[in-house]
Design a protein around this motif. Structure first.
Motif, PDB file in Angstrom:
ATOM      1  N   ASP A  14       7.969  18.897   4.939  1.00 52.28           N
ATOM      2  CA  ASP A  14       6.726  19.471   5.445  1.00 52.28           C
ATOM      3  C   ASP A  14       6.667  19.574   6.968  1.00 52.28           C
ATOM      4  O   ASP A  14       5.681  20.056   7.519  1.00 52.28           O
ATOM      5  CB  ASP A  14       5.527  18.638   4.968  1.00 52.28           C
ATOM      6  CG  ASP A  14       5.510  18.499   3.470  1.00 52.28           C
ATOM      7  OD1 ASP A  14       5.926  19.470   2.811  1.00 52.28           O
ATOM      8  OD2 ASP A  14       5.109  17.450   2.972  1.00 52.28           O
ATOM      9  N   LEU A  40      10.970  10.346   4.003  1.00 50.83           N
ATOM     10  CA  LEU A  40       9.650  10.234   4.618  1.00 50.83           C
ATOM     11  C   LEU A  40       9.782  10.060   6.124  1.00 50.83           C
ATOM     12  O   LEU A  40      10.776   9.528   6.600  1.00 50.83           O
ATOM     13  CB  LEU A  40       8.911   9.011   4.064  1.00 50.83           C
ATOM     14  CG  LEU A  40       8.370   9.084   2.632  1.00 50.83           C
ATOM     15  CD1 LEU A  40       7.955   7.699   2.192  1.00 50.83           C
ATOM     16  CD2 LEU A  40       7.191  10.021   2.549  1.00 50.83           C
ATOM     17  N   VAL A  99       7.633   8.439   9.342  1.00 51.27           N
ATOM     18  CA  VAL A  99       6.465   7.668   9.752  1.00 51.27           C
ATOM     19  C   VAL A  99       6.167   8.009  11.200  1.00 51.27           C
ATOM     20  O   VAL A  99       7.024   7.871  12.060  1.00 51.27           O
ATOM     21  CB  VAL A  99       6.711   6.144   9.632  1.00 51.27           C
ATOM     22  CG1 VAL A  99       5.537   5.357  10.168  1.00 51.27           C
ATOM     23  CG2 VAL A  99       6.960   5.766   8.209  1.00 51.27           C
ATOM     24  N   LEU A 103      12.812   2.583   2.263  1.00 46.01           N
ATOM     25  CA  LEU A 103      11.489   2.473   1.668  1.00 46.01           C
ATOM     26  C   LEU A 103      10.394   2.222   2.685  1.00 46.01           C
ATOM     27  O   LEU A 103      10.609   1.531   3.671  1.00 46.01           O
ATOM     28  CB  LEU A 103      11.492   1.298   0.677  1.00 46.01           C
ATOM     29  CG  LEU A 103      12.440   1.415  -0.497  1.00 46.01           C
ATOM     30  CD1 LEU A 103      12.757   0.049  -1.037  1.00 46.01           C
ATOM     31  CD2 LEU A 103      11.821   2.277  -1.572  1.00 46.01           C
ATOM     32  N   PHE A 104       9.236   2.745   2.392  1.00 45.97           N
ATOM     33  CA  PHE A 104       8.058   2.481   3.216  1.00 45.97           C
ATOM     34  C   PHE A 104       7.693   0.994   3.121  1.00 45.97           C
ATOM     35  O   PHE A 104       7.351   0.365   4.109  1.00 45.97           O
ATOM     36  CB  PHE A 104       6.913   3.386   2.730  1.00 45.97           C
ATOM     37  CG  PHE A 104       5.565   2.761   2.727  1.00 45.97           C
ATOM     38  CD1 PHE A 104       4.832   2.693   3.898  1.00 45.97           C
ATOM     39  CD2 PHE A 104       5.016   2.244   1.559  1.00 45.97           C
ATOM     40  CE1 PHE A 104       3.581   2.108   3.902  1.00 45.97           C
ATOM     41  CE2 PHE A 104       3.770   1.671   1.566  1.00 45.97           C
ATOM     42  CZ  PHE A 104       3.054   1.599   2.740  1.00 45.97           C
ATOM     43  N   THR A 105       7.796   0.451   1.897  1.00 43.96           N
ATOM     44  CA  THR A 105       7.398  -0.955   1.713  1.00 43.96           C
ATOM     45  C   THR A 105       8.355  -1.912   2.448  1.00 43.96           C
ATOM     46  O   THR A 105       7.960  -3.010   2.806  1.00 43.96           O
ATOM     47  CB  THR A 105       7.353  -1.313   0.217  1.00 43.96           C
ATOM     48  OG1 THR A 105       8.551  -0.864  -0.394  1.00 43.96           O
ATOM     49  CG2 THR A 105       6.170  -0.673  -0.479  1.00 43.96           C
ATOM     50  N   THR A 163      -1.540   2.966  14.695  1.00 44.32           N
ATOM     51  CA  THR A 163      -1.822   3.813  13.540  1.00 44.32           C
ATOM     52  C   THR A 163      -0.542   4.461  13.049  1.00 44.32           C
ATOM     53  O   THR A 163       0.252   4.940  13.848  1.00 44.32           O
ATOM     54  CB  THR A 163      -2.830   4.915  13.927  1.00 44.32           C
ATOM     55  OG1 THR A 163      -3.895   4.294  14.613  1.00 44.32           O
ATOM     56  CG2 THR A 163      -3.360   5.636  12.709  1.00 44.32           C
ATOM     57  N   PHE A 164      -0.364   4.470  11.758  1.00 42.71           N
ATOM     58  CA  PHE A 164       0.808   5.100  11.170  1.00 42.71           C
ATOM     59  C   PHE A 164       0.363   6.253  10.274  1.00 42.71           C
ATOM     60  O   PHE A 164      -0.624   6.148   9.561  1.00 42.71           O
ATOM     61  CB  PHE A 164       1.582   4.106  10.306  1.00 42.71           C
ATOM     62  CG  PHE A 164       2.102   2.916  11.048  1.00 42.71           C
ATOM     63  CD1 PHE A 164       3.344   2.949  11.646  1.00 42.71           C
ATOM     64  CD2 PHE A 164       1.352   1.760  11.148  1.00 42.71           C
ATOM     65  CE1 PHE A 164       3.822   1.853  12.332  1.00 42.71           C
ATOM     66  CE2 PHE A 164       1.820   0.654  11.835  1.00 42.71           C
ATOM     67  CZ  PHE A 164       3.063   0.707  12.423  1.00 42.71           C
ATOM     68  N   VAL A 165       1.089   7.339  10.330  1.00 44.18           N
ATOM     69  CA  VAL A 165       0.816   8.455   9.425  1.00 44.18           C
ATOM     70  C   VAL A 165       2.126   8.817   8.722  1.00 44.18           C
ATOM     71  O   VAL A 165       3.169   8.919   9.357  1.00 44.18           O
ATOM     72  CB  VAL A 165       0.262   9.676  10.200  1.00 44.18           C
ATOM     73  CG1 VAL A 165       0.130  10.878   9.290  1.00 44.18           C
ATOM     74  CG2 VAL A 165      -1.079   9.352  10.836  1.00 44.18           C
ATOM     75  N   LEU A 166       2.038   8.962   7.415  1.00 45.30           N
ATOM     76  CA  LEU A 166       3.242   9.282   6.650  1.00 45.30           C
ATOM     77  C   LEU A 166       3.319  10.780   6.361  1.00 45.30           C
ATOM     78  O   LEU A 166       2.311  11.396   6.059  1.00 45.30           O
ATOM     79  CB  LEU A 166       3.202   8.551   5.305  1.00 45.30           C
ATOM     80  CG  LEU A 166       3.333   7.043   5.311  1.00 45.30           C
ATOM     81  CD1 LEU A 166       2.935   6.490   3.964  1.00 45.30           C
ATOM     82  CD2 LEU A 166       4.753   6.637   5.617  1.00 45.30           C
ATOM     83  N   SER A 167       4.499  11.334   6.443  1.00 45.27           N
ATOM     84  CA  SER A 167       4.663  12.730   6.004  1.00 45.27           C
ATOM     85  C   SER A 167       6.061  12.910   5.414  1.00 45.27           C
ATOM     86  O   SER A 167       6.956  12.090   5.635  1.00 45.27           O
ATOM     87  CB  SER A 167       4.422  13.699   7.142  1.00 45.27           C
ATOM     88  OG  SER A 167       4.915  13.213   8.336  1.00 45.27           O
ATOM     89  N   ARG A 168       6.230  13.985   4.668  1.00 37.97           N
ATOM     90  CA  ARG A 168       7.531  14.250   4.055  1.00 37.97           C
ATOM     91  C   ARG A 168       8.359  15.150   4.975  1.00 37.97           C
ATOM     92  O   ARG A 168       7.810  16.027   5.646  1.00 37.97           O
ATOM     93  CB  ARG A 168       7.346  14.938   2.708  1.00 37.97           C
ATOM     94  CG  ARG A 168       6.871  14.014   1.628  1.00 37.97           C
ATOM     95  CD  ARG A 168       6.520  14.793   0.397  1.00 37.97           C
ATOM     96  NE  ARG A 168       7.712  15.229  -0.312  1.00 37.97           N
ATOM     97  CZ  ARG A 168       8.354  14.464  -1.173  1.00 37.97           C
ATOM     98  NH1 ARG A 168       7.923  13.245  -1.429  1.00 37.97           N
ATOM     99  NH2 ARG A 168       9.416  14.894  -1.794  1.00 37.97           N
TER     100      ARG A 168
END
Lengths: 123, 221
Positions: A54, A74, A76, A96-98, A46-51
């Motif tokens: 934050d 970001l 991850v 990049l996330f992508t 499971t991956f969760v993204l945050s800045r």
């Protein structure tokens, strides 16, 4: 009779110990079986993204490659299957996330995804 | 459409999430996921920018619950099932976890499906768009993002199934149109597009009427 006491203690201890070992062995084989079952199931990450802005200070400390001065980007958080261990990775704004997704997939994987999606379409 | 299973609590969450401010709700079609995760096609670049944009707003949404997020991207339940099936088949046959990780990453960039349905992945986007529009009213701009070749036929079928015509204010566009429309107004999109080009060593990309070129020559006046 008192002379026999150390011998009884030793034997009792030995029996208890062997019991313990047997229990441990049974438990271990059970876990092994469960492990085999787990192997046949899909292990999902499971991956969760945050800045970055934050994250609190302790979270920031656990991110590799993130300095105190970093204000943008970001993060991850990756939860490995069957583990509570979190791995936090920093993606700078010029990254990049992508690109992470791109790194995961080869041409064969992409082919299989397209094939699977095409077969689900009705039109 | 009778096949839709709407949970009032989930709908309440959606309406709460839009914070009583005007919000853009994007509902990507399965073909958008295909352009990004599947074999490269003419929409691959704009789809990549779209999911990058989704991830930026998702990351804002998770951490800043009190901040008003003007963008939400929802995936629909049949799309989730289709991708999970692909992941499971791949794991069973090839013990391959790469697709699972990629799908998991894409899911992390979007919000979970708001309600379940058993409709086909193409039709379900319209089903959800109609229901969300009904519940959110003028607070939400609903935008269906689809790279489907036969989108006209899908809309007709959705209208027949729902015994209704699609509300005029639901926008339907492909990722190229979306990028072209928002290009001038959104600096994030420009930054993301340039980063993707650099990362992939692309010298030139085109979406709609816009061509971006890396050049050493000074711009022509």
């Amino acid at each position: 009779m008192v002379y026999w006491l150390p011998i009884y203690t030793f034997l009792g201890g030995f029996l208890l110990r062997s019991d313990y070992t047997t229990a441990k062995f049974i438990r271990k084989t059970r876990f092994l079986k469960r492990g085999e079952q787990m192997n046949n199931k899909l292990a999902e990450t499971t991956f969760v993204l945050s800045r970055v802005e934050d994250l609190n200070p302790s979270e920031r400390e656990s991110v590799n490659g993130l300095t105190a001065e970093t204000k943008e980007g970001l993060v991850v958080t990756e939860f490995k299957p069957g583990s509570f261990v979190k791995i936090r990775k920093f993606i700078p704004t010029n990254n990049l996330f992508t690109a992470m997704v791109d790194e995961q997939l080869n041409a064969g994987d992409r082919e299989n995804i397209s094939k699977g999606i095409k077969s689900s379409l009705q039109f | 459409m009778t096949t839709c299973d709407v949970d009032n609590h989930e709908i309440e969450q959606v309406t709460h999430n839009i914070h009583n401010c005007k919000t853009d709700i994007y509902i990507p079609c399965i073909t958008t996921y295909d352009s990004f995760l599947g074999k490269p096609n003419k929409f691959s670049f704009s789809s990549q920018v779209f999911f990058e944009f989704a991830s930026l707003h998702k990351s804002k949404g998770i951490e800043l619950k009190n901040r008003k997020d003007p963008v939400k991207v929802y995936r629909t339940s049949p799309i989730q099932e289709v991708l999970r099936n692909i992941v499971e088949t791949e794991y069973k046959t090839n013990k391959n976890n790469r697709i699972s990780d990629a799908v998991s990453l894409v899911f992390s960039a979007t919000d979970p499906p708001v309600f379940h349905s058993i409709m086909s992945p193409e039709l379900s986007i319209f089903e959800k768009a109609i229901v969300l529009k009904e519940y959110c009213g003028n607070l939400a701009n609903i935008i269906v993002i689809s790279n489907h070749e036969k989108i006209g036929e899908v809309i007709k079928k959705a209208e027949i199934e729902s015994h209704n015509s699609l509300p005029q204010d639901i926008q339907i566009m492909n990722t190229d149109e979306w990028l072209e429309k928002n290009w001038q107004q959104n600096n994030d999109l420009i930054r993301m597009a340039i980063n993707i080009m650099k990362k992939k060593s692309l010298q030139e990309v085109q979406f709609g009427n816009i061509i971006i070129k890396f050049t050493t020559e000074p711009p022509q006046k």
